[in-house]
Scaffold this motif. Sequence first.
Motif, PDB file in Angstrom:
ATOM      1  N   ARG A 180       0.831  -1.204   0.000  1.00  0.00           N
ATOM      2  CA  ARG A 180       0.000   0.000   0.000  1.00  0.00           C
ATOM      3  C   ARG A 180       0.863   1.251   0.000  1.00  0.00           C
ATOM      4  NH1 ARG A 180      -4.164   1.859   4.816  1.00  0.00           N
ATOM      5  NH2 ARG A 180      -4.885   3.780   3.804  1.00  0.00           N
ATOM      6  N   ARG A 181       1.922   1.237   0.798  1.00  0.00           N
ATOM      7  CA  ARG A 181       2.794   2.419   0.841  1.00  0.00           C
ATOM      8  C   ARG A 181       3.432   2.663  -0.523  1.00  0.00           C
ATOM      9  NH1 ARG A 181       6.749   4.721   5.473  1.00  0.00           N
ATOM     10  NH2 ARG A 181       7.715   6.331   4.194  1.00  0.00           N
ATOM     11  N   ARG A 182       3.894   1.592  -1.191  1.00  0.00           N
ATOM     12  CA  ARG A 182       4.513   1.763  -2.515  1.00  0.00           C
ATOM     13  C   ARG A 182       3.516   2.368  -3.507  1.00  0.00           C
ATOM     14  NH1 ARG A 182       6.801  -3.277  -1.293  1.00  0.00           N
ATOM     15  NH2 ARG A 182       5.166  -4.334  -2.511  1.00  0.00           N
ATOM     16  N   GLU A 204       3.193   6.057  -2.810  1.00  0.00           N
ATOM     17  CA  GLU A 204       4.389   6.783  -3.248  1.00  0.00           C
ATOM     18  C   GLU A 204       4.400   6.954  -4.762  1.00  0.00           C
ATOM     19  OE1 GLU A 204       7.358   4.357  -1.457  1.00  0.00           O
ATOM     20  OE2 GLU A 204       7.376   5.488   0.436  1.00  0.00           O
ATOM     21  N   ALA A 209       0.981   6.846   5.973  1.00  0.00           N
ATOM     22  CA  ALA A 209       2.350   6.906   5.434  1.00  0.00           C
ATOM     23  C   ALA A 209       2.531   8.073   4.467  1.00  0.00           C
ATOM     24  CB  ALA A 209       2.705   5.564   4.778  1.00  0.00           C
ATOM     25  N   ALA A 210       2.831   7.785   3.198  1.00  0.00           N
ATOM     26  CA  ALA A 210       3.147   8.831   2.224  1.00  0.00           C
ATOM     27  C   ALA A 210       1.942   9.681   1.838  1.00  0.00           C
ATOM     28  CB  ALA A 210       3.762   8.215   0.967  1.00  0.00           C
ATOM     29  N   GLN A 257       5.918  10.943   7.230  1.00  0.00           N
ATOM     30  CA  GLN A 257       5.427   9.889   6.341  1.00  0.00           C
ATOM     31  C   GLN A 257       5.678   8.479   6.860  1.00  0.00           C
ATOM     32  OE1 GLN A 257       6.752  10.654   2.319  1.00  0.00           O
ATOM     33  NE2 GLN A 257       5.519  12.516   2.153  1.00  0.00           N
ATOM     34  N   ASP A 258       6.272   8.359   8.039  1.00  0.00           N
ATOM     35  CA  ASP A 258       6.386   7.048   8.671  1.00  0.00           C
ATOM     36  C   ASP A 258       5.254   6.799   9.654  1.00  0.00           C
ATOM     37  OD1 ASP A 258       8.598   6.166   7.309  1.00  0.00           O
ATOM     38  OD2 ASP A 258      10.024   6.995   8.750  1.00  0.00           O
ATOM     39  N   VAL A 281       0.864   6.689  10.596  1.00  0.00           N
ATOM     40  CA  VAL A 281      -0.523   6.590  10.147  1.00  0.00           C
ATOM     41  C   VAL A 281      -1.380   7.230  11.232  1.00  0.00           C
ATOM     42  CG1 VAL A 281      -0.768   4.262  11.133  1.00  0.00           C
ATOM     43  CG2 VAL A 281      -2.390   5.065   9.400  1.00  0.00           C
ATOM     44  N   TRP A 317       3.471   3.569  10.684  1.00  0.00           N
ATOM     45  CA  TRP A 317       2.688   3.003   9.589  1.00  0.00           C
ATOM     46  C   TRP A 317       2.701   1.485   9.577  1.00  0.00           C
ATOM     47  CZ3 TRP A 317       4.632   0.045   5.482  1.00  0.00           C
ATOM     48  CH2 TRP A 317       6.020  -0.025   5.375  1.00  0.00           C
ATOM     49  N   THR A 318       3.757   0.891  10.117  1.00  0.00           N
ATOM     50  CA  THR A 318       3.837  -0.568  10.161  1.00  0.00           C
ATOM     51  C   THR A 318       2.863  -1.181  11.161  1.00  0.00           C
ATOM     52  OG1 THR A 318       5.685  -0.314  11.698  1.00  0.00           O
ATOM     53  CG2 THR A 318       6.224  -0.707   9.375  1.00  0.00           C
TER      54      THR A 318
END
Length: 374
Positions: A9-11, A14, A145-146, A154-155, A157, A180-181
């Motif tokens: 999801r983060r990718r 981005e 995140a992003a 951005q790290d 949520v 975010w993790t």
Amino acid sequence: MVQSELAGRRRDIEEARADAGGSSAPVDPLVLASWRRSEAVVGATVEAAPVGSSDDAARRWDDSAIRRAAPRLADDLEQLAVTGDLITLVTDADGRVMWQATPPWLRRSADRVGLVPGGVWNEGTMGTNGVGLALAADRPASVFAAEHWLGGVQDWVCYAAPVHAPDGTQVGALDLSTRWTHAHPLALATVASLARLVDNELRSCPGVALRPPAPRLELRVLGEPQVVLGGKPVRLTHRQLEILTILAVADGCSLDQLHARLYGDRPVATATLKAEISHLRRSLSGRLASRPYRLTAPCRVDADELPRRLRSGDVDGAARLYRGQLLPASEAPFLVELRQQLDVALRTALLRDGTCASVLRYAQVQPYDAQVLE
């Protein structure tokens, strides 16, 4: 959510950020609209939220319609912070953090980005973020995140929801934040439900959102004593300070309890104590009730806040409050015991988790503690 799903999801987000139009899935249209607003008002070099005075944040919280309508909210959010690995926040309608609870493992990360009392998280200051988006859109919102506008956050949520007065105007927001993790699919529903509960409490007592706040009592007894009521200093004798501190920390007590906590086994007549209480009541403009004796003004005392900060993992914040020992000339049994407890608790926390700055603050008060200095 499993880590591979979160990373994917983060990718995707981005990649959407890299797209000049920012229109590709899976970005929420609310977030896309916020990006466009943020681009016009927020500089890309901002790394953390501006942070105002923690004392001002505490005053805002004490005066807040949210706190007055839902007095148990802070306890519920503090429990959620501990059990859910989440930072829990309450902000005013401008996105300024009034109250916060943070699990120890997130404390330093939260400090770096300004997720602390006094931090300002409206959209105009920090761009797209959970609090700012919830207030701007006037609905529950998550920012993952992003999706955050600024790189420095951005790290994270964030899940937030606005809180409303009976007439529909915003009085603040509730927010749950974590790395975010550790994103969780139920977090947004949780914060939205909490906000609805507070909305209902405000509707059930509409005057809370409108009535002027009661004069607030500020009591500093760590270091040079200072008493302020409604913004005006109050002069008290040493004995009155002792009584006031006991009542503020113990949250009220009977005449016999107060006598024991103040005098111990000393043969002091209860009439003497009643006279001291009468003088203190006049100095506080009547804001001292009896049966039991308790303060009727909203009160903030540093000797009570210091252990709360230690429990939440804020060792630096506790060290900042420690400007000196608690009323060092007092021989009142209750205050002697409390003084020792505060000294030991802070010293233990510093030896375990103290930063250089917090240890140096402590050393200004306790300059001969070799172990701490070492």
